[in-house]
Design an enzyme around this catalytic site. Structure first.
Site, PDB file in Angstrom:
ATOM      1  N   HIS A 103       0.813  -1.212   0.000  1.00  0.00           N
ATOM      2  CA  HIS A 103       0.000   0.000   0.000  1.00  0.00           C
ATOM      3  C   HIS A 103       0.851   1.269   0.000  1.00  0.00           C
ATOM      4  O   HIS A 103       0.344   2.375  -0.231  1.00  0.00           O
ATOM      5  CB  HIS A 103      -0.918  -0.008   1.225  1.00  0.00           C
TER       6      HIS A 103
ATOM      7  N   ASP B 192      -2.249   2.384  -4.493  1.00  0.00           N
ATOM      8  CA  ASP B 192      -3.460   2.833  -3.815  1.00  0.00           C
ATOM      9  C   ASP B 192      -4.581   1.821  -4.015  1.00  0.00           C
ATOM     10  O   ASP B 192      -4.559   1.008  -4.952  1.00  0.00           O
ATOM     11  CB  ASP B 192      -3.918   4.191  -4.354  1.00  0.00           C
TER      12      ASP B 192
END
Length: 406
Positions: free
Chosen positions: A377, A381
């Site tokens: 992450h 995204d």
């Protein structure tokens, strides 16, 4: 006269290995280039061939020892046969050769790996009746798993019957334990997976895909495909092709973090998990974005065959920009795979099962598969992860998109 056997070059940046097992015992006859030992590196097992023909001499290191490239591990003595017993002993035993179980102690060939040897004992099969698919005809775990269990004898001898009858008495209810050294490969896998958890901000996003169109295409063309290309048409070819298109559209999924920089790749080197005797290995399909479905299937088939034979090399598993792991072949319904650093994402495929879904306002049954994308992450995204899975889903549910590059 003796010839030293040394640890061969293991690959770029690999300087040491662990002695996994001896394939020959002192006194055994050895042919030139015949494997006498296997070494475990961080990624693969490598067999050490004898440089000359002769007789296996002294073994300098023990199983489990760490050895460096160029180190001496054994010697091969001059001669072409195993030292024979005296003529009197030979004549005394002529025609009375002990059965295989007595000659080897546990009835197994001394060249079986420990895991295969244990599996043979568990299944109660005769290894001499099984055709090995490994290098030089050696048995693999898959060979043993596919072999039928040994049938009980219809008329056991009185002695055998008494042993069989006494067996239940020997059961004491005590629980046993076995300690087995962790292989170098498993140690490396464990370390890298833990590093991924400690370093990356791991997150998994799910979707599902209707496999109807791909199954229909496969059913319709599989015979022609195999006749023309010499390889079976599976599902991985479709998924690799679809992943390459999605990676092109969502480049962050194909990128990696290097320090304070992001490295983008204009190519897709797809790591695919395949089963090997010592566990899963992950060879790499280079420039998969340039390949046809047939070329992808041929490459995966070659990886699978060489994984079983133990002939995959370090170069086969070097690099990779994105990984696809198909747990569905083992029956997995859903999972959260862990990325393979320095890659930033891994796609998990799962089993296909009929489920009720709604299509055009009607409840119908469709062959469905869950998809799981685990990703870092820090770089990817949630929107990009979802977009990637949707693009993959659209391509699999309408394979025509793969032909017209949509």
């Amino acid at each position: 006269m003796s010839t030293e056997v040394t640890v061969p070059v293991l690959g770029e940046s690999i300087t040491e290995a662990t002695l996994g097992e001896w394939l020959k015992k002192p006194g055994d006859a050895v042919k030139a280039d015949e494997p006498i030992a296997s070494l475990e590196t961080d990624k693969v097992s490598i067999e050490v061939p004898s440089p000359v023909a002769g007789v296996m001499g002294q073994q300098v290191v023990k199983v489990g020892d760490t050895v460096n490239v160029g180190a001496v591990i054994a010697s091969i003595e001059a001669g072409g046969a195993v030292s024979a017993p005296t003529s009197a002993a030979v004549s005394a035993t002529a025609g009375q050769q002990a059965p295989a179980a007595e000659r080897t102690g546990d009835g197994l060939s001394p060249t079986l790996s420990p895991s295969v040897r244990r599996l043979v004992l568990e299944k109660g099969v005769d290894p001499s009746t099984i055709k090995g698919s490994g290098k030089d005809g050696r048995l693999t775990r898959d060979d043993v798993l596919g072999a039928p269990a040994a049938a009980p004898k219809s008329e056991p001898s009185p002695a055998a019957a008494s042993v069989t009858a006494a067996a239940p008495i020997a059961v004491t209810g005590e629980r046993g334990e076995e300690r087995v050294r962790i292989t170098r490969l498993r140690q490396t896998v464990a370390r890298r997976l833990k590093e991924a958890q400690n370093t990356a901000a791991l997150l998994t996003t799910f979707n599902d895909v209707d496999m109807t169109a791909v199954i229909e295409a496969r059913t319709k063309y599989k015979d022609l495909f195999e006749k023309k290309h010499g390889v079976r048409l599976g599902f991985m070819g479709f998924f690799v092709k679809a992943a390459c298109q999605a990676l092109r559209d969502i480049p962050n999924v194909n990128a990696q973090i290097d320090g304070d920089e992001i490295v983008y790749h204009d190519y897709a080197d797809i790591s695919v998990a395949v089963s090997a005797p010592n566990g899963l290995v992950v060879p790499v399909i280079r420039d998969a974005q340039e390949m046809s479905v047939a070329q992808i299937e041929k490459t995966i088939g070659d990886f699978g065959a060489r994984a079983k034979a133990g002939t995959l090399t370090m170069d086969d598993m070097k690099g990779g920009t994105f990984t696809i792991s198909n747990g569905g072949v083992f029956g997995s319904l859903m999972s959260t795979p862990i990325i393979n650093p320095p890659q930033s994402a891994v796609l998990g495929l799962h089993r296909i099962e009929d489920r009720a879904v709604v299509r055009d306002g009607q409840v119908v049954v469709r062959p469905m598969m869950y998809l799981a994308l685990s990703y870092d992450h820090r770089l990817i995204d949630g929107r990009e992860a979802v977009t990637f899975l949707v693009a993959l889903k659209n391509a699999i549910e309408d394979p025509t998109r793969l032909l017209i590059d949509l």
